[in-house]
Design a protein around this motif. Sequence first.
Motif, PDB file in Angstrom:
ATOM      1  N   VAL A  31       0.869  -1.180   0.000  1.00  0.00           N
ATOM      2  CA  VAL A  31       0.000   0.000   0.000  1.00  0.00           C
ATOM      3  C   VAL A  31       0.901   1.223   0.000  1.00  0.00           C
ATOM      4  O   VAL A  31       1.505   1.570   1.016  1.00  0.00           O
ATOM      5  N   ARG A  33       1.669   5.177  -0.103  1.00  0.00           N
ATOM      6  CA  ARG A  33       0.997   6.388   0.354  1.00  0.00           C
ATOM      7  C   ARG A  33       1.678   7.604  -0.265  1.00  0.00           C
ATOM      8  O   ARG A  33       2.880   7.794  -0.103  1.00  0.00           O
ATOM      9  N   LYS A  43      -9.195  11.637   0.220  1.00  0.00           N
ATOM     10  CA  LYS A  43      -8.397  10.421   0.177  1.00  0.00           C
ATOM     11  C   LYS A  43      -8.886   9.591  -1.011  1.00  0.00           C
ATOM     12  O   LYS A  43     -10.087   9.334  -1.130  1.00  0.00           O
ATOM     13  N   LEU A  45      -8.183   6.060  -3.325  1.00  0.00           N
ATOM     14  CA  LEU A  45      -7.497   4.778  -3.491  1.00  0.00           C
ATOM     15  C   LEU A  45      -7.416   4.458  -4.980  1.00  0.00           C
ATOM     16  O   LEU A  45      -8.444   4.371  -5.652  1.00  0.00           O
ATOM     17  N   GLU A  69      -9.180   1.962   4.935  1.00  0.00           N
ATOM     18  CA  GLU A  69      -8.828   3.298   4.462  1.00  0.00           C
ATOM     19  C   GLU A  69     -10.038   4.209   4.316  1.00  0.00           C
ATOM     20  O   GLU A  69      -9.911   5.431   4.437  1.00  0.00           O
ATOM     21  N   PRO A  71     -11.681   5.470   1.649  1.00  0.00           N
ATOM     22  CA  PRO A  71     -11.387   6.621   0.784  1.00  0.00           C
ATOM     23  C   PRO A  71     -12.660   7.311   0.314  1.00  0.00           C
ATOM     24  O   PRO A  71     -13.754   6.741   0.353  1.00  0.00           O
ATOM     25  N   THR A 258      -2.541   2.222  -4.318  1.00  0.00           N
ATOM     26  CA  THR A 258      -2.001   3.512  -3.880  1.00  0.00           C
ATOM     27  C   THR A 258      -3.062   4.323  -3.160  1.00  0.00           C
ATOM     28  O   THR A 258      -4.177   4.489  -3.663  1.00  0.00           O
ATOM     29  N   VAL A 259      -2.713   4.802  -1.973  1.00  0.00           N
ATOM     30  CA  VAL A 259      -3.580   5.707  -1.230  1.00  0.00           C
ATOM     31  C   VAL A 259      -3.031   7.114  -1.401  1.00  0.00           C
ATOM     32  O   VAL A 259      -1.912   7.414  -0.975  1.00  0.00           O
ATOM     33  N   HIS A 261      -3.258  10.944  -0.487  1.00  0.00           N
ATOM     34  CA  HIS A 261      -3.754  11.873   0.530  1.00  0.00           C
ATOM     35  C   HIS A 261      -3.665  13.289  -0.027  1.00  0.00           C
ATOM     36  O   HIS A 261      -2.568  13.800  -0.284  1.00  0.00           O
TER      37      HIS A 261
END
Length: 269
Positions: A31, A33, A43, A45, A69, A71, A258-259, A261
């Motif tokens: 994962v 970030r 957020k 994803l 998460e 998102p 991929t997260v 932010h």
Amino acid sequence: MENMIITILLILTALLLWELFFIFPTRWLKVERIYWDTKTRKKILQISDIHIRHLRVSHEKIQSILEEETPDYVFLTGDFIDKHEREFDSLKSLLQMIQKTGIEMYGVLGNHDRYIDEDKVEELEKLLHECGVNLLKNDYVEKNDVFIVGIDDCCKGHCDINKSFDFHNPENKEILVLTHDPDAVLEIDQPFSFFVSGHLHGKQVNVPFFFKIKDMGKVAQQGMYQGKHQHDRGPIYISKGISQTALNIRFWVRSEVTVHHLAPRAENK
């Protein structure tokens, strides 16, 4: 007898090394970030390059990440299938799982999604819509604080940048761009806040000069095949993808979701 034992041990060692270096990275999901400096707080994803028939990451693992998460959006950046309509049922199962979370999904097609007949591409698009994916084919969606812009696949010549950006932005909202082939960024002359793509799998087999030998586009030839980079019009991110194509292996490149932010810089420190 001794020679047979040695031979068996060598074979077992070779199989173990093959599993460790080429198969395990396809299952060992990372994962990533990534932090973006934006006015809005979001957020997202990103799941890229599903290539569903080769996917070795379980649906349960993906579901657990989504639930953890939570998102605002899921961005699906192309190559849902590998090369055949027989993969539709498996894809449907994955997408329905995401749909049940209630998270808004936005997606774009990749080059592999058009390896099938045109009428089957229409079936794929229908499947995506039925499973809650807002498919953006050189189109955009305006939200309260952002524009979500989807550029169709540039690799096969389906992108239309002018159509994708055919909107006015008097409130200076953040512009979030998703596409499959990162080469699309080379045709954009409008500023953007966020650009995500896939296609390159982080090389998939991470050996030096791979993209000097195999032509995967201008961005790859410039040495940008994974991670975050700066373009004249804004920052871009190239995902390593969650699955594989051709040989179902990875070498020195883990599968990825991929997260992203999005927040003012001070909040991302």
